[in-house]
Design a protein around this motif. Structure first.
Motif, PDB file in Angstrom:
ATOM      1  N   THR A  44     119.811 -15.382 -21.637  1.00 34.48           N
ATOM      2  CA  THR A  44     119.314 -16.367 -20.665  1.00 34.48           C
ATOM      3  C   THR A  44     117.904 -16.010 -20.207  1.00 34.48           C
ATOM      4  O   THR A  44     117.630 -15.882 -19.013  1.00 34.48           O
ATOM      5  CB  THR A  44     120.272 -16.464 -19.466  1.00 34.48           C
ATOM      6  N   LEU A  45     117.019 -15.869 -21.165  1.00 38.96           N
ATOM      7  CA  LEU A  45     115.610 -15.574 -20.919  1.00 38.96           C
ATOM      8  C   LEU A  45     114.757 -16.437 -21.839  1.00 38.96           C
ATOM      9  O   LEU A  45     115.219 -16.847 -22.906  1.00 38.96           O
ATOM     10  CB  LEU A  45     115.315 -14.087 -21.200  1.00 38.96           C
ATOM     11  N   PRO A  46     113.504 -16.695 -21.448  1.00 33.37           N
ATOM     12  CA  PRO A  46     112.861 -16.293 -20.192  1.00 33.37           C
ATOM     13  C   PRO A  46     113.124 -17.276 -19.062  1.00 33.37           C
ATOM     14  O   PRO A  46     113.502 -18.421 -19.285  1.00 33.37           O
ATOM     15  CB  PRO A  46     111.379 -16.299 -20.565  1.00 33.37           C
ATOM     16  N   VAL A  47     112.896 -16.803 -17.856  1.00 34.98           N
ATOM     17  CA  VAL A  47     112.873 -17.675 -16.682  1.00 34.98           C
ATOM     18  C   VAL A  47     111.652 -18.600 -16.792  1.00 34.98           C
ATOM     19  O   VAL A  47     110.594 -18.197 -17.289  1.00 34.98           O
ATOM     20  CB  VAL A  47     112.805 -16.826 -15.399  1.00 34.98           C
ATOM     21  N   ILE A  48     111.813 -19.834 -16.345  1.00 38.63           N
ATOM     22  CA  ILE A  48     110.718 -20.810 -16.366  1.00 38.63           C
ATOM     23  C   ILE A  48     110.018 -20.722 -15.009  1.00 38.63           C
ATOM     24  O   ILE A  48     110.400 -21.373 -14.032  1.00 38.63           O
ATOM     25  CB  ILE A  48     111.254 -22.217 -16.671  1.00 38.63           C
ATOM     26  N   ASP A  49     108.993 -19.895 -14.945  1.00 41.38           N
ATOM     27  CA  ASP A  49     108.409 -19.502 -13.666  1.00 41.38           C
ATOM     28  C   ASP A  49     107.855 -20.684 -12.867  1.00 41.38           C
ATOM     29  O   ASP A  49     107.991 -20.716 -11.639  1.00 41.38           O
ATOM     30  CB  ASP A  49     107.301 -18.472 -13.891  1.00 41.38           C
ATOM     31  N   HIS A  50     107.221 -21.636 -13.533  1.00 45.59           N
ATOM     32  CA  HIS A  50     106.652 -22.776 -12.809  1.00 45.59           C
ATOM     33  C   HIS A  50     107.752 -23.556 -12.102  1.00 45.59           C
ATOM     34  O   HIS A  50     107.584 -23.985 -10.954  1.00 45.59           O
ATOM     35  CB  HIS A  50     105.873 -23.670 -13.773  1.00 45.59           C
ATOM     36  N   SER A  51     108.892 -23.715 -12.751  1.00 47.60           N
ATOM     37  CA  SER A  51     110.006 -24.418 -12.109  1.00 47.60           C
ATOM     38  C   SER A  51     110.514 -23.666 -10.883  1.00 47.60           C
ATOM     39  O   SER A  51     110.874 -24.276  -9.878  1.00 47.60           O
ATOM     40  CB  SER A  51     111.144 -24.627 -13.109  1.00 47.60           C
ATOM     41  N   VAL A  52     110.546 -22.339 -10.984  1.00 48.67           N
ATOM     42  CA  VAL A  52     110.967 -21.548  -9.825  1.00 48.67           C
ATOM     43  C   VAL A  52     109.988 -21.748  -8.674  1.00 48.67           C
ATOM     44  O   VAL A  52     110.393 -21.886  -7.512  1.00 48.67           O
ATOM     45  CB  VAL A  52     111.090 -20.057 -10.202  1.00 48.67           C
ATOM     46  N   ARG A  53     108.699 -21.785  -8.974  1.00 47.14           N
ATOM     47  CA  ARG A  53     107.713 -22.024  -7.921  1.00 47.14           C
ATOM     48  C   ARG A  53     107.920 -23.398  -7.277  1.00 47.14           C
ATOM     49  O   ARG A  53     107.763 -23.549  -6.056  1.00 47.14           O
ATOM     50  CB  ARG A  53     106.293 -21.888  -8.478  1.00 47.14           C
ATOM     51  N   LEU A  54     108.265 -24.389  -8.082  1.00 46.10           N
ATOM     52  CA  LEU A  54     108.508 -25.725  -7.536  1.00 46.10           C
ATOM     53  C   LEU A  54     109.731 -25.730  -6.626  1.00 46.10           C
ATOM     54  O   LEU A  54     109.731 -26.357  -5.555  1.00 46.10           O
ATOM     55  CB  LEU A  54     108.681 -26.732  -8.671  1.00 46.10           C
ATOM     56  N   LEU A  55     110.782 -25.053  -7.030  1.00 50.79           N
ATOM     57  CA  LEU A  55     111.969 -24.913  -6.176  1.00 50.79           C
ATOM     58  C   LEU A  55     111.584 -24.329  -4.822  1.00 50.79           C
ATOM     59  O   LEU A  55     111.973 -24.851  -3.756  1.00 50.79           O
ATOM     60  CB  LEU A  55     112.987 -24.019  -6.896  1.00 50.79           C
ATOM     61  N   ARG A  56     110.806 -23.274  -4.845  1.00 46.79           N
ATOM     62  CA  ARG A  56     110.435 -22.606  -3.592  1.00 46.79           C
ATOM     63  C   ARG A  56     109.456 -23.435  -2.771  1.00 46.79           C
ATOM     64  O   ARG A  56     109.531 -23.445  -1.535  1.00 46.79           O
ATOM     65  CB  ARG A  56     109.873 -21.222  -3.923  1.00 46.79           C
ATOM     66  N   ALA A  57     108.562 -24.148  -3.453  1.00 49.82           N
ATOM     67  CA  ALA A  57     107.622 -25.009  -2.726  1.00 49.82           C
ATOM     68  C   ALA A  57     108.354 -26.142  -2.018  1.00 49.82           C
ATOM     69  O   ALA A  57     108.021 -26.502  -0.879  1.00 49.82           O
ATOM     70  CB  ALA A  57     106.584 -25.574  -3.692  1.00 49.82           C
ATOM     71  N   LEU A  58     109.360 -26.707  -2.670  1.00 49.43           N
ATOM     72  CA  LEU A  58     110.150 -27.768  -2.040  1.00 49.43           C
ATOM     73  C   LEU A  58     110.863 -27.257  -0.801  1.00 49.43           C
ATOM     74  O   LEU A  58     110.861 -27.907   0.255  1.00 49.43           O
ATOM     75  CB  LEU A  58     111.165 -28.323  -3.043  1.00 49.43           C
ATOM     76  N   ARG A  59     111.445 -26.076  -0.904  1.00 49.31           N
ATOM     77  CA  ARG A  59     112.161 -25.531   0.240  1.00 49.31           C
ATOM     78  C   ARG A  59     111.187 -25.189   1.369  1.00 49.31           C
ATOM     79  O   ARG A  59     111.476 -25.423   2.542  1.00 49.31           O
ATOM     80  CB  ARG A  59     112.969 -24.301  -0.169  1.00 49.31           C
ATOM     81  N   GLN A  60     110.033 -24.652   1.002  1.00 51.63           N
ATOM     82  CA  GLN A  60     109.034 -24.319   2.023  1.00 51.63           C
ATOM     83  C   GLN A  60     108.536 -25.579   2.727  1.00 51.63           C
ATOM     84  O   GLN A  60     108.221 -25.544   3.922  1.00 51.63           O
ATOM     85  CB  GLN A  60     107.865 -23.564   1.390  1.00 51.63           C
ATOM     86  N   ALA A  61     108.513 -26.689   1.997  1.00 48.17           N
ATOM     87  CA  ALA A  61     108.090 -27.962   2.580  1.00 48.17           C
ATOM     88  C   ALA A  61     109.204 -28.642   3.384  1.00 48.17           C
ATOM     89  O   ALA A  61     108.984 -29.707   3.958  1.00 48.17           O
ATOM     90  CB  ALA A  61     107.606 -28.898   1.481  1.00 48.17           C
ATOM     91  N   GLY A  62     110.386 -28.033   3.403  1.00 51.81           N
ATOM     92  CA  GLY A  62     111.472 -28.547   4.220  1.00 51.81           C
ATOM     93  C   GLY A  62     112.388 -29.536   3.532  1.00 51.81           C
ATOM     94  O   GLY A  62     113.188 -30.207   4.205  1.00 51.81           O
ATOM     95  N   HIS A  63     112.299 -29.620   2.199  1.00 45.21           N
ATOM     96  CA  HIS A  63     113.148 -30.557   1.473  1.00 45.21           C
ATOM     97  C   HIS A  63     114.422 -29.848   0.999  1.00 45.21           C
ATOM     98  O   HIS A  63     114.329 -28.795   0.351  1.00 45.21           O
ATOM     99  CB  HIS A  63     112.418 -31.125   0.265  1.00 45.21           C
ATOM    100  N   PRO A  64     115.599 -30.389   1.265  1.00 42.04           N
ATOM    101  CA  PRO A  64     116.828 -29.789   0.733  1.00 42.04           C
ATOM    102  C   PRO A  64     116.801 -29.772  -0.795  1.00 42.04           C
ATOM    103  O   PRO A  64     116.409 -30.747  -1.436  1.00 42.04           O
ATOM    104  CB  PRO A  64     117.923 -30.724   1.250  1.00 42.04           C
ATOM    105  N   VAL A  65     117.218 -28.651  -1.356  1.00 39.11           N
ATOM    106  CA  VAL A  65     117.219 -28.477  -2.802  1.00 39.11           C
ATOM    107  C   VAL A  65     118.601 -27.998  -3.228  1.00 39.11           C
ATOM    108  O   VAL A  65     119.116 -27.005  -2.705  1.00 39.11           O
ATOM    109  CB  VAL A  65     116.143 -27.476  -3.258  1.00 39.11           C
ATOM    110  N   PHE A  66     119.200 -28.727  -4.185  1.00 43.51           N
ATOM    111  CA  PHE A  66     120.538 -28.414  -4.676  1.00 43.51           C
ATOM    112  C   PHE A  66     120.460 -28.028  -6.148  1.00 43.51           C
ATOM    113  O   PHE A  66     119.502 -28.359  -6.846  1.00 43.51           O
ATOM    114  CB  PHE A  66     121.479 -29.623  -4.556  1.00 43.51           C
ATOM    115  N   ALA A  67     121.504 -27.343  -6.617  1.00 44.31           N
ATOM    116  CA  ALA A  67     121.696 -27.101  -8.042  1.00 44.31           C
ATOM    117  C   ALA A  67     122.921 -27.881  -8.504  1.00 44.31           C
ATOM    118  O   ALA A  67     123.943 -27.897  -7.812  1.00 44.31           O
ATOM    119  CB  ALA A  67     121.902 -25.618  -8.322  1.00 44.31           C
TER     120      ALA A  67
END
Length: 215
Positions: free
Chosen positions: A92-115
């Motif tokens: 299960t590699l590699p991690v898609i780093d840009h997507s992880v940044r988007l996940l964190r940016a959404l949460r930092q902006a106050g948007h609920p994020v689900f999996a």
């Protein structure tokens, strides 16, 4: 607006990520090519339904037990099949780093994020032990825990009933057309994930992130 995205008002109230090939690369064949060579890999995948095996623990069966059972039924490939469990974190590699940044940016902006992901109970626990961003979702809908996998419509209904958000206020990304199609049929806003920049553009177009937040 990108052609693989559909937006209608209102603005999304929650963003839902698939995990495999959205946040974590899922290409077992590539890893097996490296481990045992392309010719042996092709022969093994032709002889053994390894993706079908994976779907069993995605539906909640025990990870190790399913892999060991499959290996016992195909003794000529026993060691290679066991790698699916024993080398899971390499698989299960590699991690898609840009997507992880988007996940964190959404949460930092106050948007609920689900999996919403097809993932086994034990295999997910292994992955989150390394990839700690998998613990950062506001809600996680893991098929192994729910006992049903995408694209069964019932798993989408479970999400709707649990989160209480209207379908047209959910924005969902997944790399599989069949998974996206069911979400769209239920009225969800959708994005077919092909690369993280396309997903970033969609989040900007949806008014959820500023361009500088989506890098």
């Amino acid at each position: 607006m990108s052609s693989d995205t559909s937006f209608d008002p209102p603005k999304p109230e929650a963003v839902i990520f698939d995990i495999g090939n959205v946040l974590i690369t899922w290409t077992p064949e590539v890893h097996y090519d490296r481990w045992i060579g392309p010719d042996r890999r092709r022969a093994m995948f032709a002889a053994v339904d390894l993706h079908g095996m994976n779907e069993r623990f995605d539906r909640g069966e025990p990870f190790r037990a399913v892999v060991e059972e499959t290996a016992a039924r195909h003794p000529e490939w026993r060691e290679e099949i066991l790698m699916w469990h024993d080398r899971w974190l390499d698989l299960t590699l590699p991690v898609i780093d840009h997507s992880v940044r988007l996940l964190r940016a959404l949460r930092q902006a106050g948007h609920p994020v689900f999996a919403l992901t097809n993932f086994g109970v034990d295999s997910f626990a292994l992955s989150e032990s390394r990839d700690r961003f998998l613990t950062e979702f506001d809600r996680r809908y893991i098929s192994g825990h729910l006992g049903v996998t995408k694209p069964d419509p019932s798993i989408y209904q479970m999400v709707e009933e649990d989160c209480g958000i209207a379908p047209d206020r959910l924005l969902f990304t997944d790399d599989r057309v069949d998974n996206i199609a069911i979400a769209k049929d239920r009225g969800w806003q959708t994005h077919l994930f092909k690369h993280p920049q396309g997903w970033a553009d969609t989040l900007v177009e949806a008014g959820l992130l500023a361009r500088e937040q989506a890098v």
